[in-house]
Design a protein around this motif. Sequence first.
Motif, PDB file in Angstrom:
ATOM      1  N   LEU A 253       0.861  -1.182   0.000  1.00 34.27           N
ATOM      2  CA  LEU A 253       0.000   0.000   0.000  1.00 34.27           C
ATOM      3  C   LEU A 253       0.901   1.236   0.000  1.00 34.27           C
ATOM      4  CD1 LEU A 253      -2.782  -0.828   2.637  1.00 34.27           C
ATOM      5  CD2 LEU A 253      -2.864  -1.132   0.161  1.00 34.27           C
ATOM      6  N   LEU A 254       0.778   2.056  -1.028  1.00 31.83           N
ATOM      7  CA  LEU A 254       1.549   3.292  -1.125  1.00 31.83           C
ATOM      8  C   LEU A 254       0.698   4.475  -0.684  1.00 31.83           C
ATOM      9  CD1 LEU A 254       3.175   2.759  -4.646  1.00 31.83           C
ATOM     10  CD2 LEU A 254       4.242   2.360  -2.404  1.00 31.83           C
ATOM     11  N   LYS A 255       1.313   5.451  -0.099  1.00 30.36           N
ATOM     12  CA  LYS A 255       0.583   6.649   0.296  1.00 30.36           C
ATOM     13  C   LYS A 255       0.001   7.334  -0.943  1.00 30.36           C
ATOM     14  CE  LYS A 255       2.837   7.695   4.684  1.00 30.36           C
ATOM     15  NZ  LYS A 255       3.517   8.714   5.517  1.00 30.36           N
ATOM     16  N   GLY A 256      -1.230   7.828  -0.780  1.00 28.86           N
ATOM     17  CA  GLY A 256      -1.893   8.498  -1.890  1.00 28.86           C
ATOM     18  C   GLY A 256      -2.718   7.587  -2.761  1.00 28.86           C
ATOM     19  N   GLY A 257      -2.730   6.272  -2.431  1.00 28.32           N
ATOM     20  CA  GLY A 257      -3.508   5.321  -3.221  1.00 28.32           C
ATOM     21  C   GLY A 257      -4.900   5.130  -2.667  1.00 28.32           C
ATOM     22  N   ASP A 258      -5.716   4.407  -3.425  1.00 30.10           N
ATOM     23  CA  ASP A 258      -7.074   4.069  -2.998  1.00 30.10           C
ATOM     24  C   ASP A 258      -6.987   2.827  -2.117  1.00 30.10           C
ATOM     25  OD1 ASP A 258      -9.685   3.342  -2.647  1.00 30.10           O
ATOM     26  OD2 ASP A 258     -10.258   3.508  -4.769  1.00 30.10           O
ATOM     27  N   TRP A 259      -6.841   3.030  -0.817  1.00 33.05           N
ATOM     28  CA  TRP A 259      -6.646   1.909   0.086  1.00 33.05           C
ATOM     29  C   TRP A 259      -7.910   1.079   0.268  1.00 33.05           C
ATOM     30  CZ3 TRP A 259      -2.869   3.097   4.706  1.00 33.05           C
ATOM     31  CH2 TRP A 259      -1.615   3.445   4.173  1.00 33.05           C
ATOM     32  N   ASN A 279      -1.264 -18.088  -4.938  1.00 33.93           N
ATOM     33  CA  ASN A 279      -0.884 -16.715  -5.268  1.00 33.93           C
ATOM     34  C   ASN A 279      -1.631 -15.671  -4.448  1.00 33.93           C
ATOM     35  OD1 ASN A 279      -3.304 -17.286  -6.571  1.00 33.93           O
ATOM     36  ND2 ASN A 279      -2.868 -15.954  -8.306  1.00 33.93           N
ATOM     37  N   ALA A 280      -2.184 -16.068  -3.292  1.00 34.57           N
ATOM     38  CA  ALA A 280      -2.852 -15.107  -2.417  1.00 34.57           C
ATOM     39  C   ALA A 280      -1.856 -14.063  -1.920  1.00 34.57           C
ATOM     40  CB  ALA A 280      -3.476 -15.842  -1.227  1.00 34.57           C
ATOM     41  N   LEU A 281      -2.331 -12.827  -1.789  1.00 35.08           N
ATOM     42  CA  LEU A 281      -1.479 -11.722  -1.325  1.00 35.08           C
ATOM     43  C   LEU A 281      -1.505 -11.694   0.201  1.00 35.08           C
ATOM     44  CD1 LEU A 281      -2.637  -9.051  -3.941  1.00 35.08           C
ATOM     45  CD2 LEU A 281      -0.656 -10.588  -4.066  1.00 35.08           C
ATOM     46  N   THR A 282      -0.768 -12.607   0.801  1.00 31.55           N
ATOM     47  CA  THR A 282      -0.888 -12.854   2.243  1.00 31.55           C
ATOM     48  C   THR A 282       0.025 -11.993   3.103  1.00 31.55           C
ATOM     49  OG1 THR A 282       0.647 -14.699   1.960  1.00 31.55           O
ATOM     50  CG2 THR A 282      -1.709 -15.212   2.000  1.00 31.55           C
ATOM     51  N   ARG A 283       0.882 -11.183   2.478  1.00 32.88           N
ATOM     52  CA  ARG A 283       1.697 -10.207   3.217  1.00 32.88           C
ATOM     53  C   ARG A 283       1.282  -8.810   2.770  1.00 32.88           C
ATOM     54  NH1 ARG A 283       7.624 -10.644   2.118  1.00 32.88           N
ATOM     55  NH2 ARG A 283       7.023 -11.490   0.081  1.00 32.88           N
ATOM     56  N   LEU A 284       0.757  -8.028   3.677  1.00 29.17           N
ATOM     57  CA  LEU A 284       0.334  -6.663   3.358  1.00 29.17           C
ATOM     58  C   LEU A 284       1.327  -5.686   3.964  1.00 29.17           C
ATOM     59  CD1 LEU A 284      -1.761  -4.742   2.098  1.00 29.17           C
ATOM     60  CD2 LEU A 284      -2.989  -4.815   4.282  1.00 29.17           C
ATOM     61  N   LEU A 285       1.972  -4.901   3.118  1.00 29.62           N
ATOM     62  CA  LEU A 285       2.987  -3.952   3.553  1.00 29.62           C
ATOM     63  C   LEU A 285       2.384  -2.551   3.604  1.00 29.62           C
ATOM     64  CD1 LEU A 285       4.528  -6.498   2.814  1.00 29.62           C
ATOM     65  CD2 LEU A 285       6.258  -5.085   1.707  1.00 29.62           C
ATOM     66  N   VAL A 286       2.482  -1.905   4.787  1.00 30.13           N
ATOM     67  CA  VAL A 286       1.789  -0.646   5.059  1.00 30.13           C
ATOM     68  C   VAL A 286       2.785   0.368   5.627  1.00 30.13           C
ATOM     69  CG1 VAL A 286      -0.056   0.423   6.420  1.00 30.13           C
ATOM     70  CG2 VAL A 286      -0.337  -1.910   5.568  1.00 30.13           C
ATOM     71  N   PRO A 287       2.704   1.643   5.218  1.00 26.67           N
ATOM     72  CA  PRO A 287       3.565   2.655   5.850  1.00 26.67           C
ATOM     73  C   PRO A 287       3.395   2.626   7.362  1.00 26.67           C
ATOM     74  CG  PRO A 287       2.424   3.589   3.954  1.00 26.67           C
ATOM     75  CD  PRO A 287       1.830   2.226   4.188  1.00 26.67           C
ATOM     76  N   GLU A 288       4.510   2.656   8.088  1.00 20.89           N
ATOM     77  CA  GLU A 288       4.445   2.456   9.532  1.00 20.89           C
ATOM     78  C   GLU A 288       3.638   3.531  10.251  1.00 20.89           C
ATOM     79  OE1 GLU A 288       8.472   2.218  10.816  1.00 20.89           O
ATOM     80  OE2 GLU A 288       8.920   4.331  10.438  1.00 20.89           O
ATOM     81  N   ASP A 289       3.559   4.740   9.678  1.00 23.83           N
ATOM     82  CA  ASP A 289       2.783   5.789  10.329  1.00 23.83           C
ATOM     83  C   ASP A 289       1.312   5.770   9.924  1.00 23.83           C
ATOM     84  OD1 ASP A 289       3.085   6.642   7.730  1.00 23.83           O
ATOM     85  OD2 ASP A 289       3.917   8.616   8.228  1.00 23.83           O
ATOM     86  N   SER A 290       0.928   4.767   9.124  1.00 27.20           N
ATOM     87  CA  SER A 290      -0.475   4.648   8.696  1.00 27.20           C
ATOM     88  C   SER A 290      -1.062   3.292   9.054  1.00 27.20           C
ATOM     89  CB  SER A 290      -0.585   4.870   7.177  1.00 27.20           C
ATOM     90  OG  SER A 290      -0.067   6.112   6.795  1.00 27.20           O
ATOM     91  N   LEU A 291      -0.423   2.601   9.994  1.00 26.66           N
ATOM     92  CA  LEU A 291      -0.848   1.252  10.350  1.00 26.66           C
ATOM     93  C   LEU A 291      -2.274   1.234  10.889  1.00 26.66           C
ATOM     94  CD1 LEU A 291       0.550  -1.475  10.150  1.00 26.66           C
ATOM     95  CD2 LEU A 291       1.267  -1.219  12.541  1.00 26.66           C
TER      96      LEU A 291
END
Length: 468
Positions: A253-259, A279-291
């Motif tokens: 997840l990038l900042k400024g995207g449609d989360w 192929n499931a997306l089982t690791r979700l990476l999130v900006p630490e200040d937007s957890l």
Amino acid sequence: MDIRKLYINGEWVEADSDSYIDIENPATHEIFAQVPRGNEKDVDNAVKAARAAFETWQYTPLEERVELMKKVLAGLKSRRQELIQTITNELGSPLKVSAEVHTDPFLLETEHYIKVASEFEYEERRQTSVVRREPVGVVGGLTPWNFPLEQIEKKVVPALLAGNCVVLKPSQFTPLTAYILAEEIDKAGYPAGVFNLVTGRGGEVGDALAVHPDVDMISFTGSTDAGREVARKALVNIKKIALELGGKSAAILLKGGDWEQGIRAVLDTVMLNGGQTCNALTRLLVPEDSLAEAEEILIRQTKDYTFGPMDDPEITMGPLASRKQFDRVKKYIEVGIGEGARIVLGGVPEDDGTYNVAPTIFSDVKRDMRIAQEEIFGPVLVVLPYKDVDDAVSIANDSIYGLAGGVFGPEEEANEVARRMKTGTVYVNAGEWDVASPFGGYKQSGLGREGGREGYEEFLEVKTIYDR
């Protein structure tokens, strides 16, 4: 069709042994069918039939091979409801999922393989040569339980269209879909021996195919550990190998995207098929200040994934495929708790005999935790915080796997990040599956590709003829 028999050399025949494998409905725990427990002798009979048939089948005009496959496709379409119900019975998949995920896309993909085969350039003129593509020979197809029709279709259809003969060993847990295909192949009028079906256990039938000297290629889908073992056996006599293996795919997840859209897309893969999807997306990476923001969306959206009657069109979650799967996923959830990850939703499932595992989300996950590195194969999502984009890419690529991925953010930045991920497939924002495109992985997620032109080429050998 007699599911207590094998299909060898154009006939339904008794297996060598009198042993059978019980088929359980994961939703009801009913043993509702039995299939033969084939053995090495059955494999040898099937391979001999395929080898004999290949002597003439490889020279059958393409037009004839295409027309036969069109008949098979028409037969499968006429039995669509039977396919859907069969998948529901043997996999425990809700009817809606069995239709929209397990059946319809792969009838469509069969159509596309027919198109690819019809338009493929089998000979190409170079400077002083012709580069020619020819069928490999006898193909052993070893397929998993989690996508009973898809994985069979991705092997059998292109292999036969390309002029190969096939010995198929479907999963011992979900073999009944293969019987429907075998019957339609028989009805279509394929020559005896071109297609053969031998059911049984992987360590018996699968191993016998892998080491058989008259099998020219093994196409395997399953776990990385099992694929490594199959490949080791197959390389004893240097077979061609195609492997579609495990995954631990990351979504960023990038900042400024449609989360809202991005998290929905991620959850759709994680909860699909009870999480039993490579192929499931089982690791979700999130900006630490937007957890906290991401966790709020996750909790709210995950409530839409519910259990219920298999025939309810609103239900998309079903039980895991077996007691073994339930125990595996339960253990991983316990491991995550023990590693210090924070549960945001769900938790250790109650052992109530249903095989149901509620959607479970861990947060504050560190990249070296087992739940961040190992394939769980259940409806479990792990959320990892990242510092900046470079850190996100580093975490995403920190895996022995490289099967799939996703990036959700501003279009240009998301596409740049997608190109930095070491993985075979990446979805960017609202990107959708394309029947014409290949699927497969980097690193320990496999060798080769399935789907599209590239998936067809896997079943062809390359010959150079110097003629000038």
